[in-house]
Write a protein that holds these residues in place. Structure first.
Motif, short mmCIF file in Angstrom:
data_model
loop_
_atom_site.label_atom_id
_atom_site.label_comp_id
_atom_site.label_asym_id
_atom_site.label_seq_id
_atom_site.Cartn_x
_atom_site.Cartn_y
_atom_site.Cartn_z
N LYS A 121 0.84 -1.20 0.00
CA LYS A 121 0.00 0.00 0.00
C LYS A 121 0.88 1.25 0.00
O LYS A 121 1.97 1.27 0.59
CB LYS A 121 -0.93 0.00 1.21
CG LYS A 121 -0.22 -0.08 2.56
CD LYS A 121 -1.23 -0.18 3.68
CE LYS A 121 -0.54 -0.28 5.04
NZ LYS A 121 -1.51 -0.42 6.14
N ARG A 144 -4.68 2.17 -2.96
CA ARG A 144 -5.89 1.35 -2.91
C ARG A 144 -7.17 2.18 -3.01
O ARG A 144 -8.24 1.64 -3.27
CB ARG A 144 -5.91 0.54 -1.62
CG ARG A 144 -4.73 -0.40 -1.46
CD ARG A 144 -4.77 -1.11 -0.12
NE ARG A 144 -4.68 -0.18 0.99
CZ ARG A 144 -4.80 -0.52 2.27
NH1 ARG A 144 -5.03 -1.77 2.59
NH2 ARG A 144 -4.70 0.38 3.23
N ALA A 150 -4.54 2.57 -9.49
CA ALA A 150 -4.18 1.19 -9.19
C ALA A 150 -4.14 0.35 -10.46
O ALA A 150 -3.22 -0.47 -10.65
CB ALA A 150 -5.18 0.59 -8.19
N GLY A 174 -5.99 -8.07 0.63
CA GLY A 174 -6.00 -6.62 0.70
C GLY A 174 -5.83 -6.04 2.08
O GLY A 174 -5.57 -4.85 2.23
N LYS A 186 -9.16 -9.70 -3.84
CA LYS A 186 -9.20 -8.64 -4.84
C LYS A 186 -8.52 -9.16 -6.11
O LYS A 186 -7.64 -10.01 -6.04
CB LYS A 186 -8.52 -7.39 -4.30
CG LYS A 186 -9.20 -6.83 -3.04
CD LYS A 186 -8.55 -5.55 -2.58
CE LYS A 186 -9.19 -5.05 -1.29
NZ LYS A 186 -10.63 -4.80 -1.42
#
Length: 301
Positions: A121, A144, A150, A174, A186
């Protein structure tokens, strides 16, 4: 008089801290987590100048890996790796792994092959020297909260891993998850693999609950098993195949996690043959093994 009181206090505080560390599980947990975080910050601060001489490069991941590997010895955590030989291929690929806690770092570096970088992240990049060390090591940052950004990072990474022969490690849940079952995945990791037409290696880390729990503030020594599952090919797949691919990989990882939990519960029973087995609603009561009962119920459900 004040000097005597101060000396007495200075002698009492270390003794009190030592007793709390020995007999208070919550204090023990926070001390170990504080050491974990301080170690990461200290190593990042010390190694970043050396990494800076090379510039931003995936080769700097070797420095981070070497810095994190000793932690398992400090904490008395034994790592058992199954199927690591599957990663010994020269082509690029994507590794997907379940995500439980910050302790995943220890499992990650245990099996991480050469020229492998995680996707993390973006917030991590702003954590001072830790973020700088991560950036220098070639870690790929993703926002995110901005879907278009992304997607753009995924597309760029798909082109890069082929061109530079990289391996990429992603936590598709995630977020951290210490529940018995995995969260829905995801699809970014699977879009990446399909766009690059590279295989996926599912990696499963066994539950930590026997020796670590952030909820219960428990952190003791124990054994962690890491299993590398057979690779999943993506050659010939298109974006429309991603939903099915995602669910197929998730199911294989969930089955492996359930099996690893069940095997560990069986190992506990084997070590205590005189205790009742973990069956029935009250089997765990009074045996000192309530966790074993809980794990079995969770698997059967």
């Amino acid at each position: 008089m004040e000097v005597v009181l101060l000396q007495g206090l200075l002698l009492f505080l270390p003794l009190a801290a030592l007793l709390l560390y020995r007999y208070n599980a919550t204090f023990h947990y926070f001390c170990k987590m504080a050491f974990f975080n301080c170690w990461i910050v200290a190593m990042a601060t010390l190694l970043s100048p050396f990494a800076a001489f090379r510039g931003r490069s995936v080769e700097n991941m070797k420095l981070l890996r070497a810095a994190i590997l000793p932690l398992k010895h400090f904490y008395g955590i034994k790592m058992q790796v199954q199927g690591s030989e599957r990663l010994n291929i020269k082509e690029p690929y994507v590794i997907v792994c379940n995500h439980q806690a910050s302790l995943d770092l220890m499992g990650m570096v245990e099996v991480m092959p050469d020229r492998c970088v995680p996707i993390a992240k973006k917030e991590l990049m702003y954590l001072g020297t830790v973020g700088w060390a991560c950036w220098l090591s070639g870690i790929i940052f993703i926002d995110r909260h901005k879907r278009e950004d992304a997607i753009d990072v995924i597309s760029q990474t798909a082109r890069t891993i082929r061109r530079e022969n990289l391996r990429v490690l992603i936590f598709p849940e995630g977020t951290r998850n210490q529940d018995k079952s995995m969260l829905p995945f995801k699809r970014g990791a699977f879009h990446l693999a399909v766009q690059a037409q590279v295989p996926i290696f599912p990696m499963v880390i066994s539950p930590y609950r026997d020796f670590f729990s952030s909820k219960d503030k428990k952190f003791t020594s124990g054994t962690c098993t890491i299993r590398i599952l057979p690779k999943v090919e993506t050659q010939g797949l298109s974006p429309k195949d991603v939903p099915k691919l995602t669910e197929t990989v998730r199911q294989a990882m969930a089955d492996a996690l359930a099996e690893m939990s069940a095997n560990h519960c069986g190992d506990q029973r084997a070590e205590q043959p005189l205790l009742p087995s973990c069956t029935g609603a009250g089997a765990g009561r009074g045996t000192g093994s309530p966790q074993c009962e809980e794990d079995t119920t969770g698997i059967n459900n």
